[in-house]
Design a protein around this motif. Structure first.
Motif, mmCIF file in Angstrom:
data_model
loop_
_atom_site.group_PDB
_atom_site.id
_atom_site.type_symbol
_atom_site.label_atom_id
_atom_site.label_comp_id
_atom_site.label_asym_id
_atom_site.label_seq_id
_atom_site.Cartn_x
_atom_site.Cartn_y
_atom_site.Cartn_z
ATOM 1 N N ARG A 115 0.846 -1.187 0.000
ATOM 2 C CA ARG A 115 0.000 0.000 0.000
ATOM 3 C C ARG A 115 0.888 1.245 0.000
ATOM 4 O O ARG A 115 1.106 1.842 1.046
ATOM 5 N N ASP A 116 1.400 1.620 -1.119
ATOM 6 C CA ASP A 116 2.268 2.790 -1.215
ATOM 7 C C ASP A 116 1.731 3.713 -2.306
ATOM 8 O O ASP A 116 1.835 3.412 -3.497
ATOM 9 N N ARG A 117 1.152 4.813 -1.893
ATOM 10 C CA ARG A 117 0.515 5.705 -2.865
ATOM 11 C C ARG A 117 1.538 6.368 -3.778
ATOM 12 O O ARG A 117 1.262 6.612 -4.959
ATOM 13 N N GLY A 118 2.723 6.686 -3.259
ATOM 14 C CA GLY A 118 3.751 7.298 -4.091
ATOM 15 C C GLY A 118 4.199 6.404 -5.226
ATOM 16 O O GLY A 118 4.509 6.876 -6.326
ATOM 17 N N GLN A 130 -0.591 16.491 0.462
ATOM 18 C CA GLN A 130 0.434 16.530 -0.575
ATOM 19 C C GLN A 130 0.136 15.528 -1.683
ATOM 20 O O GLN A 130 0.291 15.835 -2.872
ATOM 21 N N GLN A 131 -0.311 14.316 -1.305
ATOM 22 C CA GLN A 131 -0.619 13.324 -2.336
ATOM 23 C C GLN A 131 -1.809 13.764 -3.176
ATOM 24 O O GLN A 131 -1.854 13.519 -4.386
ATOM 25 N N VAL A 132 -2.802 14.401 -2.546
ATOM 26 C CA VAL A 132 -3.945 14.933 -3.304
ATOM 27 C C VAL A 132 -3.454 15.942 -4.332
ATOM 28 O O VAL A 132 -3.842 15.900 -5.506
ATOM 29 N N LYS A 133 -2.590 16.844 -3.904
ATOM 30 C CA LYS A 133 -2.050 17.860 -4.818
ATOM 31 C C LYS A 133 -1.281 17.218 -5.966
ATOM 32 O O LYS A 133 -1.515 17.528 -7.151
#
Length: 455
Positions: A266-269, A307-310
């Motif tokens: 589970r790593d969004r990056g 930050q991930q949303v952006k």
């Protein structure tokens, strides 16, 4: 530096004659001060507004003169051994210069000692003192730098052009040693992060310093060593992919990420970078699908951050813009949605820091203009914007040509409840409970720098 300062300095040089003026002696007298002032302003190369020392190097020596001076210095240092080491001061200076080029913050003194094979306690007397006497390098509390980034650049250019030194091997050694030393000692965070994740940065910082092919080889060698030395860290393979993408090899970046998918939980990056690479490889549907998943509940319990949303919305705007150009109301609405959702993430992130991200703000403004050109209405609010985003990501699945990507998750199962919770808007999917709106933290107060008795 203003014009008066520049004129005063150049006048002092003129009084000493042509030797003091250096390359400025070949410039018309009335233009010398302005030439020097511009050299000072340009010397920062993005690190600061300018540097007197950097301007002096440029104006008095010029590029050719600086390289000739560095060439002579390096040849001399090759003959000076480091006390207690099989290496020379030449090797030490090359290690230092490699970490001070471009945005590099310098090299840890302890890492430098380990690279040279000497005791940490000797590094100042055995290395930094003699290099300082040569005006080649300076040591801070815990790190070493050259006298100026321009000096570092000239050193790297010369060692590749005039000496039998492979900077790919140099950077492999630096990355390996920094990670190894960092396992047992606490290193400067800025220096460690730059070196351990050097690949993408070198792909940019070495532009104009090394030829394109050598820049590629050095950056990829650093990124590969980062992955080899940290096999347990997923961000190392993300660095390798980003390095490929920065070098305009996005397909290779996507392939590197694809190889590690079995190890990804589970790593969004990771999913964000994979989508970005696919987008740069001209696969907008794969881009939209993967970057959409980077914000979805498919990756729970990994948190969705502002930050991930952006970042993800900034990337999704490119993908949905290309898909919308081919027709489809779902993609046009998704384009509008990521501009709205992404701006919400950006503004929430900006509350936590004292500067504004004007570049990404410009992306979202651009996506709004594109949506207006397509005749797309604005959503009624963030909740409807997330609905439109969800519909766009699901629609992208139908355009996938990659069976592996299509099999990741059924499009109807893609939901964004965690994103809604991050944004503080209610959920409306299949009776799921509404997310509780989060309170917006106050902007940190500016620090009062006045003396206590004057406040």
């Amino acid at each position: 530096m203003n014009a008066a300062d520049a004129h005063q300095i150049v006048s002092a040089w003129e009084q000493q004659g042509a030797e003091a003026l250096g390359a400025l002696a070949e410039v018309e007298a009335e233009e010398r001060a302005e030439t020097f002032r511009k050299a000072v302003e340009a010397s920062g190369r993005g690190r600061e507004k300018g540097s007197l020392f950097g301007g002096l190097l440029e104006a008095r020596l010029g590029t050719a003169g600086l390289r000739a001076h560095i060439r002579s210095l390096l040849a001399r240092l090759q003959t000076v051994p480091v006390r207690g080491s099989t290496r020379s001061l030449y090797d030490a200076l090359v290690f230092i210069a490699a970490c001070h080029c471009g945005r590099g913050p310098g090299l840890s003194l302890n890492v430098l000692a380990d690279l040279l094979g000497i005791d940490h306690a000797w590094v100042r007397s055995a290395v930094m003192r003699p290099l300082g006497e040569e005006a080649a390098a300076v040591g801070g509390a815990a790190s070493a730098q050259t006298r100026h980034p321009r000096v570092a650049e000239a050193i790297l250019t010369e060692v590749e052009a005039s000496f039998d030194t492979d900077l790919a091997e140099v950077w492999t050694a630096i990355v390996h040693q920094t990670i190894q030393t960092g396992r047992t000692e606490r290193l400067d965070v800025q220096s460690f992060n730059y070196i351990a994740h050097a690949g993408p940065k070198l792909a940019q910082d070495l532009d104009g310093v090394l030829p394109k092919e050598r820049r590629r080889d050095v950056a990829l060698a650093a990124a590969q060593e980062g992955m080899d030395a940290q096999p347990e860290r997923l961000d190392a393979v993300v660095d390798l992919a980003r390095t490929h993408r920065t070098l305009r090899q996005p397909a290779e970046g996507a392939a590197a990420l694809r190889k590690r998918r079995a190890a990804v939980d589970r790593d969004r990056g990771y999913w964000y970078e994979w989508g970005t690479c696919e987008g740069h490889a001209d696969n907008p549907a794969a881009d939209a699908w993967l970057q959409g998943l980077s914000l979805s509940d498919h990756l729970n319990p990994a948190p969705v951050t502002d930050q991930q949303v952006k970042l993800s919305c900034a990337g999704l705007g490119v993908a949905f813009g290309k898909l919308a150009a081919g027709g489809g109301d779902a993609f046009a609405r998704a384009l509008r949605a990521v501009a709205v959702v992404g701006m919400a993430g950006l503004e929430a992130e900006e509350v936590q820091r004292p500067w504004k991200d004007h570049t990404t703000r410009g992306y979202f403004t651009k996506y709004h203009r594109q949506a207006e050109t397509l005749g797309t209405p604005e959503p009624s609010g963030l909740s409807e914007a997330v609905d439109w985003l969800r519909a766009g990501v699901r629609a992208a699945h139908a355009h996938l040509e990659d069976e592996e990507l299509a099999a990741l998750i059924a499009p109807g199962a893609v939901t964004f409840l965690s994103l809604r919770a991050c944004l503080g808007v209610a959920g409306d999917i299949g009776g799921q409970p509404a997310a509780k709106p989060r309170p917006k933290p106050p902007r940190p107060p500016l620090r009062d720098r006045r003396p206590a008795d004057e406040r």
